[in-house]
Design a protein around this motif. Structure first.
Motif, short mmCIF file in Angstrom:
data_model
loop_
_atom_site.label_atom_id
_atom_site.label_comp_id
_atom_site.label_asym_id
_atom_site.label_seq_id
_atom_site.Cartn_x
_atom_site.Cartn_y
_atom_site.Cartn_z
N SER A 34 56.04 71.35 53.16
CA SER A 34 55.65 70.48 52.04
C SER A 34 54.36 70.97 51.38
O SER A 34 54.27 71.04 50.15
CB SER A 34 55.46 69.04 52.53
N GLU B 48 55.80 64.05 43.81
CA GLU B 48 56.93 63.67 44.64
C GLU B 48 56.85 64.30 46.02
O GLU B 48 57.09 63.65 47.05
CB GLU B 48 58.23 64.08 43.95
N ARG C 180 54.23 62.51 48.07
CA ARG C 180 54.69 61.22 48.58
C ARG C 180 55.63 61.40 49.77
O ARG C 180 55.57 60.65 50.75
CB ARG C 180 55.39 60.44 47.46
N GLU C 181 56.52 62.40 49.68
CA GLU C 181 57.44 62.66 50.79
C GLU C 181 56.67 63.08 52.05
O GLU C 181 56.98 62.63 53.17
CB GLU C 181 58.44 63.74 50.40
N SER D 180 54.98 60.09 53.57
CA SER D 180 55.96 59.24 54.26
C SER D 180 56.31 59.81 55.63
O SER D 180 56.39 59.07 56.63
CB SER D 180 57.22 59.11 53.41
N GLU D 181 56.50 61.13 55.69
CA GLU D 181 56.84 61.76 56.97
C GLU D 181 55.70 61.64 57.98
O GLU D 181 55.92 61.39 59.17
CB GLU D 181 57.19 63.23 56.74
N ARG E 149 67.91 58.89 52.94
CA ARG E 149 67.23 59.75 51.98
C ARG E 149 68.23 60.57 51.18
O ARG E 149 68.05 60.78 49.96
CB ARG E 149 66.26 60.67 52.71
N LYS F 68 69.34 60.40 46.89
CA LYS F 68 69.45 61.53 45.96
C LYS F 68 70.86 61.68 45.39
O LYS F 68 71.18 62.69 44.76
CB LYS F 68 69.05 62.83 46.69
N THR G 178 66.14 67.84 54.62
CA THR G 178 65.14 68.12 53.58
C THR G 178 65.53 69.35 52.78
O THR G 178 65.40 69.37 51.53
CB THR G 178 63.75 68.31 54.21
N ARG H 48 66.37 69.63 48.71
CA ARG H 48 65.55 70.46 47.84
C ARG H 48 66.29 71.67 47.29
O ARG H 48 66.02 72.11 46.17
CB ARG H 48 64.30 70.92 48.60
#
Length: 364
Positions: A194, A226, A229-230, A233-234, A257, A261, A291, A295
């Motif tokens: 990330s 974004e 934020r992800e 959260s993790e 999740r 999407k 993830t 992505r």
């Protein structure tokens, strides 16, 4: 002379209860009980002073080691020898010196100290009080031998307890080190990809802004937000009590999740029994794969299966994306290493979309 410094009668300081063994010194006064009327006042005072001097030396010896202890034991032995001129009750006091020899001296010096004490007893019985040899020699030797063995055994027991405590402390320390390493690895797995993506997107946004391509710069900035934020959260999921979610719960979260999407998810989760470390590895596997699908894949369908067989516990994740090949980056390499440490393996291919499988052996 090698003398212990960690295993004296008390570990830090003397207390009232350390004088408890002196209760057995009452035998010192037994001869006086049978000859009270025959003793002169000078002899009575001498016996009392000898006893008080011995008690003082004993009290000083409790917390001493090294040369200081040897000096005090020598003085105690000398006092017993000289005191035998006043009373044969000193035969019971030799035993206290024997206990110190067995408890506070190390290795062969225990034996040297005890034999030195026996020589002192023999010298006393033959040259100081030859008229009372029988009544003095046997009690002195028997008491000294018994207390010497008792001191030796007590010393071994205390050393064993201390080594056991040290072993337990070392196990706890190693456990804490392993836990810190696990946390560091978990944070790397959570944030490594990330943060790399955030840095890349931020650089692109800066370059677009410099080139006055404001729409592209804004798009990259939104993606940075974004990603941040992800990642947040993790981290919150991992830090909350730092208790790893159950595997099935983690798979449901990742499925949610994917659905957010717009990806259809099929779950087939069977009940499994697995320890926390292996469960954590499978959880991170699921996070990494899902993830990456979000992505990098154009898939609109994903199936997730959790099952336990004779080969072990496996998690399979399939998608219908059009991925030509998979480049194994830090994320997948980290998951592979984590699975390998737990006796597992990672398998993936792109024959009919993306296919990822993690298997960990377990005892059935």
């Amino acid at each position: 002379m090698a003398i212990t410094t960690d295993h004296t009668l008390v570990e830090k300081r003397r207390s009232f209860w350390d004088a408890g063994p002196l209760i057995f010194s009452i035998f010192y006064f037994f001869p006086l009980a049978f000859s009270w009327t025959q003793e002169g006042s000078v002899n009575l005072v001498a016996q009392l002073l000898i006893y008080l001097g011995f008690v003082w030396l004993y009290w000083q010896s409790i917390a001493k080691t090294g040369i200081a202890l040897i000096t005090l034991l020598s003085l105690m032995t000398l006092l017993c020898i000289v005191g035998s001129l006043a009373t044969t009750g000193t035969s019971s006091l030799f035993g206290f010196v024997a206990f110190f020899c067995g408890f506070s001296l190390q290795g062969k010096y225990k034996v040297y100290g005890f034999f030195g004490l026996l020589i002192s007893i023999l010298f006393t019985s033959h040259f100081i009080i030859p008229a009372h040899t029988i009544y003095f020699l046997m009690p002195a030797i028997c008491v000294s031998l018994g207390l010497f063995i008792f001191g030796w055994v007590t010393h071994r027991e205390r050393v064993h307890r201390q080594l056991q405590r040290q072993s337990e402390q070392e196990i706890k320390r190693l456990g804490a080190v392993a836990e810190r390493e696990r946390i560091a690895r978990d944070l790397h797995d959570l944030l490594g990809h990330s943060l790399s993506s955030i840095a890349l997107k931020a650089e692109l946004a800066s370059k677009f802004a410099a080139a006055q391509a404001y729409e592209q710069a804004q798009s990259e900035a939104l993606q940075v937000a974004e990603l941040a934020r992800e990642a947040l959260s993790e981290v919150r999921q991992a830090v909350t009590g730092y208790h790893q979610l159950a595997l099935d719960a983690q798979l449901h979260i990742m499925a949610s999740r994917l659905k957010d999407k717009g990806i259809a998810v099929s779950l087939n989760l069977n009940a499994v029994e697995i320890d926390k470390e292996k469960e954590a590895s499978l959880c991170f596997f699921a996070k990494e794969v899902c993830t990456n699908i979000i992505r990098h894949s154009d898939a609109d369908k994903v199936s997730v299966q959790l099952q336990q067989t004779q080969q072990g516990i496996s998690v399979e994740i399939k998608d219908n994306g059009s991925v030509k090949s998979i480049k194994e980056g830090n994320g997948l390499m980290g998951i592979r290493a984590r699975l390998k440490e737990c006796g597992g393996q990672l398998v993936y291919h792109t024959e009919q979309g993306g296919y990822f499988k993690a298997v960990i052996e377990v005892d059935l």
